[in-house]
Write an enzyme that holds these catalytic residues in place. Structure first.
Site, PDB file in Angstrom:
ATOM      1  CD  GLU A  82      50.476  21.184 -23.358  1.00  0.00           C
ATOM      2  OE1 GLU A  82      49.861  21.163 -22.272  1.00  0.00           O
ATOM      3  OE2 GLU A  82      51.277  22.069 -23.669  1.00  0.00           O
ATOM      4  CE  LYS A 269      49.189  24.025 -19.265  1.00  0.00           C
ATOM      5  NZ  LYS A 269      49.788  23.327 -20.416  1.00  0.00           N
ATOM      6  CG  ASP A 285      41.159  14.437  -5.989  1.00  0.00           C
ATOM      7  OD1 ASP A 285      41.237  15.319  -6.855  1.00  0.00           O
ATOM      8  OD2 ASP A 285      40.287  14.419  -5.098  1.00  0.00           O
ATOM      9  CG  HIS A 383      54.358  22.937 -28.198  1.00  0.00           C
ATOM     10  ND1 HIS A 383      54.000  22.032 -27.231  1.00  0.00           N
ATOM     11  CD2 HIS A 383      53.213  23.481 -28.651  1.00  0.00           C
ATOM     12  CE1 HIS A 383      52.697  22.040 -27.089  1.00  0.00           C
ATOM     13  NE2 HIS A 383      52.194  22.918 -27.954  1.00  0.00           N
TER      14      HIS A 383
HETATM   15  P1  NDP Z   1      39.507   5.375   0.522  1.00  0.00           P
HETATM   16  O1  NDP Z   1      38.264   5.899   1.130  1.00  0.00           O
HETATM   17  O2  NDP Z   1      39.368   4.434  -0.619  1.00  0.00           O
HETATM   18  O3  NDP Z   1      40.358   4.752   1.706  1.00  0.00           O
HETATM   19  C1  NDP Z   1      41.521   4.047   1.494  1.00  0.00           C
HETATM   20  C2  NDP Z   1      41.343   2.646   2.015  1.00  0.00           C
HETATM   21  O4  NDP Z   1      42.469   1.877   1.651  1.00  0.00           O
HETATM   22  C3  NDP Z   1      41.273   2.615   3.512  1.00  0.00           C
HETATM   23  O5  NDP Z   1      39.931   2.563   3.884  1.00  0.00           O
HETATM   24  C4  NDP Z   1      41.998   1.345   3.908  1.00  0.00           C
HETATM   25  O6  NDP Z   1      40.986   0.448   4.276  1.00  0.00           O
HETATM   26  C5  NDP Z   1      42.611   0.834   2.604  1.00  0.00           C
HETATM   27  N1  NDP Z   1      44.037   0.513   2.697  1.00  0.00           N
HETATM   28  C6  NDP Z   1      44.597  -0.643   2.270  1.00  0.00           C
HETATM   29  N2  NDP Z   1      45.928  -0.615   2.437  1.00  0.00           N
HETATM   30  C7  NDP Z   1      46.236   0.579   2.976  1.00  0.00           C
HETATM   31  C8  NDP Z   1      47.465   1.197   3.352  1.00  0.00           C
HETATM   32  N3  NDP Z   1      48.647   0.589   3.205  1.00  0.00           N
HETATM   33  N4  NDP Z   1      47.426   2.462   3.821  1.00  0.00           N
HETATM   34  C9  NDP Z   1      46.253   3.114   3.951  1.00  0.00           C
HETATM   35  N5  NDP Z   1      45.051   2.560   3.626  1.00  0.00           N
HETATM   36  C10 NDP Z   1      45.040   1.302   3.137  1.00  0.00           C
HETATM   37  O7  NDP Z   1      40.434   6.544   0.009  1.00  0.00           O
HETATM   38  P2  NDP Z   1      41.009   7.795   0.737  1.00  0.00           P
HETATM   39  O8  NDP Z   1      40.556   7.936   2.151  1.00  0.00           O
HETATM   40  O9  NDP Z   1      42.455   7.777   0.488  1.00  0.00           O
HETATM   41  O10 NDP Z   1      40.316   8.979  -0.067  1.00  0.00           O
HETATM   42  C11 NDP Z   1      40.758   9.277  -1.379  1.00  0.00           C
HETATM   43  C12 NDP Z   1      39.549   9.607  -2.227  1.00  0.00           C
HETATM   44  O11 NDP Z   1      38.763  10.614  -1.602  1.00  0.00           O
HETATM   45  C13 NDP Z   1      39.928  10.153  -3.569  1.00  0.00           C
HETATM   46  O12 NDP Z   1      39.166   9.453  -4.536  1.00  0.00           O
HETATM   47  C14 NDP Z   1      39.456  11.604  -3.530  1.00  0.00           C
HETATM   48  O13 NDP Z   1      39.057  12.037  -4.822  1.00  0.00           O
HETATM   49  C15 NDP Z   1      38.307  11.535  -2.582  1.00  0.00           C
HETATM   50  N6  NDP Z   1      37.925  12.752  -1.867  1.00  0.00           N
HETATM   51  C16 NDP Z   1      38.671  13.901  -1.918  1.00  0.00           C
HETATM   52  C17 NDP Z   1      38.297  15.007  -1.215  1.00  0.00           C
HETATM   53  C18 NDP Z   1      39.194  16.203  -1.246  1.00  0.00           C
HETATM   54  O14 NDP Z   1      40.244  16.181  -1.846  1.00  0.00           O
HETATM   55  N7  NDP Z   1      38.819  17.326  -0.642  1.00  0.00           N
HETATM   56  C19 NDP Z   1      37.097  14.993  -0.387  1.00  0.00           C
HETATM   57  C20 NDP Z   1      36.400  13.733  -0.363  1.00  0.00           C
HETATM   58  C21 NDP Z   1      36.815  12.657  -1.086  1.00  0.00           C
HETATM   59  P3  NDP Z   1      41.150  -0.565   5.465  1.00  0.00           P
HETATM   60  O15 NDP Z   1      42.134   0.023   6.423  1.00  0.00           O
HETATM   61  O16 NDP Z   1      39.805  -0.710   6.017  1.00  0.00           O
HETATM   62  O17 NDP Z   1      41.674  -1.785   4.790  1.00  0.00           O
END
Ligand code: NDP
Length: 429
Positions: A82, A269, A285, A383
């Site tokens: 937009e 919005k 997300d 706009h």
């Molecule tokens: P991930 O599943 O990718 O998990 C994040 C990973 O990052 C962790 O497994 C961790 O792995 C790693 N990590 C590395 N550094 C850090 C840090 N400093 N802090 C935290 N984690 C770290 O992503 P999310 O669990 O965040 O989930 C987000 C996704 O889920 C989005 O794509 C969303 O669209 C989707 N989603 C959304 C839903 C909803 O909104 N209702 C439902 C289901 C999915 P490790 O600790 O092993 O290194």
């Protein structure tokens, strides 16, 4: 810290803007290639991100300039289709920086996992039993995702509610257990879902009921970010309007949104116009953020304004925003999409909390941009002039013709596709 005030950026060519960004933010050639390669997201990556891929879908990526938040300079990448959003955010950020910038805060960052239990023989006893086993449940959730505990996060609290207790309720009685999890710098949806699924059998054992849903709540009201700006009226003066008139118009506009859902939806919005582009540009997300933000706008029982505008004793305009902000700087697509990684680098964001603070500040700026225009000249003047290029393209203009047709549309005060088609035909003759 590089200044986010870049005079003349608007009038530069895309190549000049890219060069300036590269020099200002010490971006590598590889990072820059993500901006110049078309498409930046390779088909191979895209095919591994979602299902049934046939291509990628590009959006313009612009830079919101002039932001000073908690004393730090931010040049903010915004992915949006937009016109006028990026210009308006940058315009307001320039005013606010002259007033000392935004103050933003992200106090607590706990995401919520919900576990639904039905069919308990005594819901009150089941609730108490769960609360009595709080430590066991929290430890079991942590055991399901030990890496987040090692990072300093993990389950922080747990509570239980009984829904539909009234015998006349249309719906079944149920228990809902919440686990509150510090997901560190991740949005945490997958973490939460993993934890919730892992402890469901223990919940069934404790309650004697049946667990159905085990899922994150997008109503992230334990992960709130807020921002504030205080603007002396003289900085708001525009055209024939005094700063005081603009200030009062903004406050009246806010009061309209605060008291009428028909207006509040449009008002909000406009706020999401500032928020979504950063959420998208950083690979977060945006459906999750949108859902949480709108629910929070209705927290007092009626859907209202996501912002609050008032006047302080000195006569300054005071703007405030507070929203759930379930974003991450790791996880999801944040480190998969090359432009998301680039966006985080340009902003030099170091934590999810910091990203949340930037996002709500831009939302507040965007709101003021819209209210200031609405309370003065009206939104269309600025706009439509900025929208004229898109209208020219929709009318069939391409290349050098776009600017010529866009200018004619503005000059003739008829910025619409039918007119653009006519002008394109005339141009070609
Ligand atoms: P991930 O599943 O990718 O998990 C994040 C990973 O990052 C962790 O497994 C961790 O792995 C790693 N990590 C590395 N550094 C850090 C840090 N400093 N802090 C935290 N984690 C770290 O992503 P999310 O669990 O965040 O989930 C987000 C996704 O889920 C989005 O794509 C969303 O669209 C989707 N989603 C959304 C839903 C909803 O909104 N209702 C439902 C289901 C999915 P490790 O600790 O092993 O290194």
């Amino acid at each position: 810290m590089k200044s986010s005030r870049i005079p003349g950026f608007y009038n530069m060519s895309v190549d000049q803007r890219r060069k300036l960004l590269k020099d200002n933010y010490d971006l590598t050639d590889e990072q820059m290639s993500n901006l110049t390669d078309n498409p930046s997201l390779s088909l191979d990556k895209a095919d591994n991100m979602i299902e049934n891929v046939i291509g990628t879908f590009e959006l313009p990526l612009g830079m919101g300039l002039n932001f000073v938040i908690n004393g730090n300079e931010y040049t903010v990448p915004m992915a949006i289709e937009e016109a006028s959003v990026v210009a308006s955010a940058s315009h307001i950020a320039k005013i606010v920086r002259s007033a000392g910038g935004f103050e933003a805060e992200s106090r607590e960052r706990l995401m919520i996992g919900q576990i639904q239990v039905v069919g308990c023989s005594n819901f009150h006893e089941a609730k108490q039993d769960l609360l009595d086993q709080k430590d066991t449940l929290m430890n079991a959730a942590n055991d399901a995702y030990p890496s987040i505990v090692k990072r300093g996060g993990g389950t922080r609290d747990l509570d239980v509610r009984i829904l539909n207790e009234d015998a006349n309720s249309t719906y079944s009685q149920m228990l809902v257990m919440h686990i509150y999890v510090d997901t560190c710098d991740a949005m945490g949806a997958n973490m939460i879902n993993t934890m919730a699924e892992a402890i469901a059998p223990i919940v069934e054992e404790i309650t004697g009921g049946k667990v159905y849903l085990r899922i994150l709540s997008n109503y992230a009201d334990r992960s709130l970010a807020s921002a504030k700006c205080v603007i002396p009226p003289h900085l708001l003066a525009t055209g024939d309007f005094t700063g005081e008139e603009v200030r009062d118009g903004v406050i009246h506009a806010y009061e309209f949104a605060a008291s009428d859902p028909y207006r509040a939806v449009t008002h909000n919005k406009g706020i999401m116009n500032g928020i979504d582009p950063i959420v998208i540009a950083t690979g977060n997300d945006w459906r999750a953020v949108e859902a949480g933000a709108h629910a929070y706008a209705a927290k007092d029982g009626q859907y209202g304004s996501m912002t609050r505008w008032s006047r302080d004793e000195a006569g300054n305009l005071v703007g405030e925003i507070e929203l759930p902000m379930s974003v991450g700087i790791v996880g999801g697509a944040t480190r998969v999409h090359p432009l998301a990684e680039l966006s985080l680098s340009i902003m030099n964001i170091e934590s999810a909390a910091e990203l949340a603070e930037v996002i709500v500040s831009v939302g507040l700026a965007q709101n003021l941009g819209a209210l200031k225009a609405l309370a003065t000249d009206g939104i269309q003047k600025g706009h439509m002039a900025l929208h004229s290029r898109s209208v020219a393209i929709a009318g069939g203009a391409s290349g050098e013709m776009i600017d010529v047709i866009a200018k004619k549309l503005i000059d003739q005060k008829e910025i619409r596709v039918g007119k653009a088609k006519e002008l394109v035909e005339q141009y070609k003759q």
